[in-house]
Scaffold this motif. Structure first.
Motif, PDB file in Angstrom:
ATOM      1  N   PHE A 185       0.786  -1.233   0.000  1.00 17.06           N
ATOM      2  CA  PHE A 185       0.000   0.000   0.000  1.00 17.06           C
ATOM      3  C   PHE A 185       0.817   1.282   0.000  1.00 17.06           C
ATOM      4  CE2 PHE A 185      -2.316  -3.300   2.459  1.00 17.06           C
ATOM      5  CZ  PHE A 185      -3.292  -3.573   1.501  1.00 17.06           C
ATOM      6  N   VAL A 186       2.121   1.200   0.212  1.00 16.68           N
ATOM      7  CA  VAL A 186       2.965   2.395   0.158  1.00 16.68           C
ATOM      8  C   VAL A 186       4.125   2.143  -0.775  1.00 16.68           C
ATOM      9  CG1 VAL A 186       2.349   3.150   2.485  1.00 16.68           C
ATOM     10  CG2 VAL A 186       4.367   1.720   2.158  1.00 16.68           C
ATOM     11  N   ARG A 187       4.705   3.224  -1.254  1.00 19.73           N
ATOM     12  CA  ARG A 187       5.731   3.111  -2.298  1.00 19.73           C
ATOM     13  C   ARG A 187       7.124   3.412  -1.734  1.00 19.73           C
ATOM     14  NH1 ARG A 187       1.409   6.250  -4.818  1.00 19.73           N
ATOM     15  NH2 ARG A 187       0.155   4.837  -6.097  1.00 19.73           N
ATOM     16  N   CYS A 188       7.490   2.697  -0.683  1.00 19.96           N
ATOM     17  CA  CYS A 188       8.847   2.832  -0.159  1.00 19.96           C
ATOM     18  C   CYS A 188       9.225   1.535   0.546  1.00 19.96           C
ATOM     19  CB  CYS A 188       8.955   4.017   0.792  1.00 19.96           C
ATOM     20  SG  CYS A 188       8.173   3.793   2.390  1.00 19.96           S
ATOM     21  N   PRO A 189      10.508   1.185   0.565  1.00 20.68           N
ATOM     22  CA  PRO A 189      10.929  -0.007   1.298  1.00 20.68           C
ATOM     23  C   PRO A 189      10.680   0.179   2.794  1.00 20.68           C
ATOM     24  CG  PRO A 189      12.670   0.804  -0.165  1.00 20.68           C
ATOM     25  CD  PRO A 189      11.632   1.864  -0.101  1.00 20.68           C
ATOM     26  N   MET A 190      10.302  -0.886   3.481  1.00 18.91           N
ATOM     27  CA  MET A 190      10.062  -0.795   4.917  1.00 18.91           C
ATOM     28  C   MET A 190      11.342  -0.444   5.683  1.00 18.91           C
ATOM     29  SD  MET A 190       6.823  -1.279   5.382  1.00 18.91           S
ATOM     30  CE  MET A 190       6.621  -0.407   3.815  1.00 18.91           C
ATOM     31  N   SER A 191      12.498  -0.752   5.095  1.00 14.80           N
ATOM     32  CA  SER A 191      13.770  -0.435   5.759  1.00 14.80           C
ATOM     33  C   SER A 191      13.948   1.069   5.954  1.00 14.80           C
ATOM     34  CB  SER A 191      14.937  -1.006   4.961  1.00 14.80           C
ATOM     35  OG  SER A 191      14.890  -0.571   3.615  1.00 14.80           O
TER      36      SER A 191
ATOM     37  N   ARG B 204      11.441   4.949  13.049  1.00 16.14           N
ATOM     38  CA  ARG B 204      11.038   6.308  12.670  1.00 16.14           C
ATOM     39  C   ARG B 204       9.521   6.458  12.676  1.00 16.14           C
ATOM     40  NH1 ARG B 204      13.053   7.833   6.969  1.00 16.14           N
ATOM     41  NH2 ARG B 204      12.317   9.879   7.642  1.00 16.14           N
ATOM     42  N   TYR B 205       9.095   7.688  12.993  1.00 11.70           N
ATOM     43  CA  TYR B 205       7.737   8.131  12.729  1.00 11.70           C
ATOM     44  C   TYR B 205       7.819   9.007  11.484  1.00 11.70           C
ATOM     45  CZ  TYR B 205       6.800   6.822  17.617  1.00 11.70           C
ATOM     46  OH  TYR B 205       6.670   6.156  18.805  1.00 11.70           O
ATOM     47  N   VAL B 206       7.321   8.515  10.365  1.00 14.77           N
ATOM     48  CA  VAL B 206       7.481   9.210   9.086  1.00 14.77           C
ATOM     49  C   VAL B 206       6.184   9.921   8.726  1.00 14.77           C
ATOM     50  CG1 VAL B 206       8.002   8.955   6.637  1.00 14.77           C
ATOM     51  CG2 VAL B 206       9.192   7.533   8.317  1.00 14.77           C
ATOM     52  N   ASP B 207       6.267  11.227   8.586  1.00 16.76           N
ATOM     53  CA  ASP B 207       5.108  12.040   8.222  1.00 16.76           C
ATOM     54  C   ASP B 207       4.546  11.565   6.884  1.00 16.76           C
ATOM     55  OD1 ASP B 207       3.356  14.210   7.395  1.00 16.76           O
ATOM     56  OD2 ASP B 207       4.404  15.471   8.841  1.00 16.76           O
ATOM     57  N   VAL B 208       3.221  11.428   6.812  1.00 12.84           N
ATOM     58  CA  VAL B 208       2.568  11.006   5.571  1.00 12.84           C
ATOM     59  C   VAL B 208       2.970  11.917   4.415  1.00 12.84           C
ATOM     60  CG1 VAL B 208       0.315  10.939   4.418  1.00 12.84           C
ATOM     61  CG2 VAL B 208       0.624   9.767   6.603  1.00 12.84           C
ATOM     62  N   GLU B 209       3.095  13.206   4.683  1.00 15.51           N
ATOM     63  CA  GLU B 209       3.460  14.140   3.613  1.00 15.51           C
ATOM     64  C   GLU B 209       4.837  13.832   3.035  1.00 15.51           C
ATOM     65  OE1 GLU B 209       3.017  18.235   4.559  1.00 15.51           O
ATOM     66  OE2 GLU B 209       0.871  18.069   4.977  1.00 15.51           O
ATOM     67  N   ASP B 210       5.741  13.306   3.857  1.00 15.44           N
ATOM     68  CA  ASP B 210       7.093  13.009   3.383  1.00 15.44           C
ATOM     69  C   ASP B 210       7.141  11.805   2.450  1.00 15.44           C
ATOM     70  OD1 ASP B 210       8.041  15.142   4.827  1.00 15.44           O
ATOM     71  OD2 ASP B 210       8.680  13.943   6.541  1.00 15.44           O
ATOM     72  N   LEU B 211       6.067  11.019   2.413  1.00 21.18           N
ATOM     73  CA  LEU B 211       6.007   9.880   1.498  1.00 21.18           C
ATOM     74  C   LEU B 211       5.692  10.316   0.067  1.00 21.18           C
ATOM     75  CD1 LEU B 211       4.068   7.314   3.732  1.00 21.18           C
ATOM     76  CD2 LEU B 211       6.526   7.391   3.271  1.00 21.18           C
ATOM     77  N   GLU B 212       5.287  11.595  -0.109  1.00 16.02           N
ATOM     78  CA  GLU B 212       5.004  12.164  -1.433  1.00 16.02           C
ATOM     79  C   GLU B 212       4.029  11.299  -2.216  1.00 16.02           C
ATOM     80  OE1 GLU B 212       8.783  12.865  -3.278  1.00 16.02           O
ATOM     81  OE2 GLU B 212       9.250  14.547  -1.961  1.00 16.02           O
ATOM     82  N   ASP B 213       2.936  10.982  -1.550  1.00 10.89           N
ATOM     83  CA  ASP B 213       1.901  10.111  -2.118  1.00 10.89           C
ATOM     84  C   ASP B 213       0.598  10.912  -2.140  1.00 10.89           C
ATOM     85  OD1 ASP B 213      -0.209   8.218  -2.411  1.00 10.89           O
ATOM     86  OD2 ASP B 213       1.051   6.625  -1.601  1.00 10.89           O
TER      87      ASP B 213
END
Length: 274
Positions: free
Chosen positions: A95-101, A106-115
């Motif tokens: 469901f997301v476009r980045c490796p889980m590694s 980390r707590y990654v802001d949804v905006e930083d995923l650029e989705d």
């Protein structure tokens, strides 16, 4: 006032999602939530006040929490209105476009995923007051993203079952189960799970301790060590301190043990009022 509810996913998403957690408080008293490595990944939407990560500042308003290898405390002094999606170990991958590694510790802001679509979902969830409607929107989003998960997903999912069922399995055996060479297995496992297989094995072993203690809090540490795959009780205590920040005895004196990874039901014992 506190309202805490667990809701379960639709059948087609149950392979990926363990449960949804809806938490609301009125902010009359401070709230402390202890975080420990769970072996699962979370997607969280704060519709009220977000939480303070002790000594590190505020959580993002909406974020993905990756695999963690450390414990911590979250503190709220305001109103909480939160929806958290607790994924199975591999469940976020489709469901997301980045490796889980990239999400490790980390707590990654949804905006930083650029989705763009995920950001649109964030806006829907933040503006809709009814939690059940929000979860319907979340499930619609996830269903649209559900595609063929591929051979590697199935391989690593099989490995995680092996780790869960056989607490003394070594990494070479895990690689053979996945039909991969050691280095290739370690790389793919880390990409899909978010931490290397040896470290993840230790997290699940820690979760097994909590699971065994849920119904047997008086269990002798010697028996617990054997059942959970440790060399001896001192090895168990060392790992327990690493992942919880305290000894098993200290932990049991202040809270009821609960395993997010192994438990079929959901007991929310990590919330304290001060």
């Amino acid at each position: 006032m506190k309202e805490s509810k667990i809701l379960y996913p639709s059948p087609l998403l149950s392979r990926y999602i363990k449960y949804y957690w809806v938490l609301k408080t009125d902010g009359i008293e401070p709230v402390l939530i202890q975080t420990i490595p769970s072996g699962c990944v979370h997607l969280v939407f704060h519709r009220g006040d977000n939480l303070n990560i002790q000594s590190k500042g505020w959580q993002p308003k909406n974020f993905v929490r990756g695999q963690f290898s450390i414990s911590g405390n979250l503190i709220s002094k305001g109103n909480i209105d939160m929806i958290a999606i607790i994924f199975h170990p591999l469940g976020l991958n489709p469901f997301v476009r980045c490796p889980m590694s990239e999400l490790y510790n980390r707590y990654v802001d949804v905006e930083d995923l650029e989705d763009a679509e995920l950001n649109h979902l964030k806006r829907i969830v933040s503006s809709e007051r009814e939690a059940q409607v929000c979860i319907q929107q979340i499930e619609s989003f996830l269903m649209r993203r559900l595609v063929d998960i591929g051979h590697n997903y199935n391989r690593i999912e099989s490995v995680i079952r092996l780790i869960a069922n056989y607490p003394q399995t070594d990494v070479d055996t895990l690689a053979k189960d996945a039909c991969l060479g050691y280095r290739q297995f370690k790389r793919i496992f880390t990409e899909y799970v978010g931490m290397n297989p040896k470290e993840y094995y230790k997290v699940i072993r820690f979760q097994r301790i909590l699971y065994m203690l849920q119904d047997n809090p008086e269990m002798e540490f010697t028996d617990l060590s054997y059942l959970c795959g440790f060399y001896d009780p001192s090895h168990l205590v060392k790992d327990f301190r690493e992942f919880s920040g305290c000894s098993p005895t200290q932990y049991l004196s202040s809270r009821s043990p609960y395993s997010t990874f192994f438990s079929k039901d959901c007991r929310l014992n990590s919330i304290k009022y001060h």
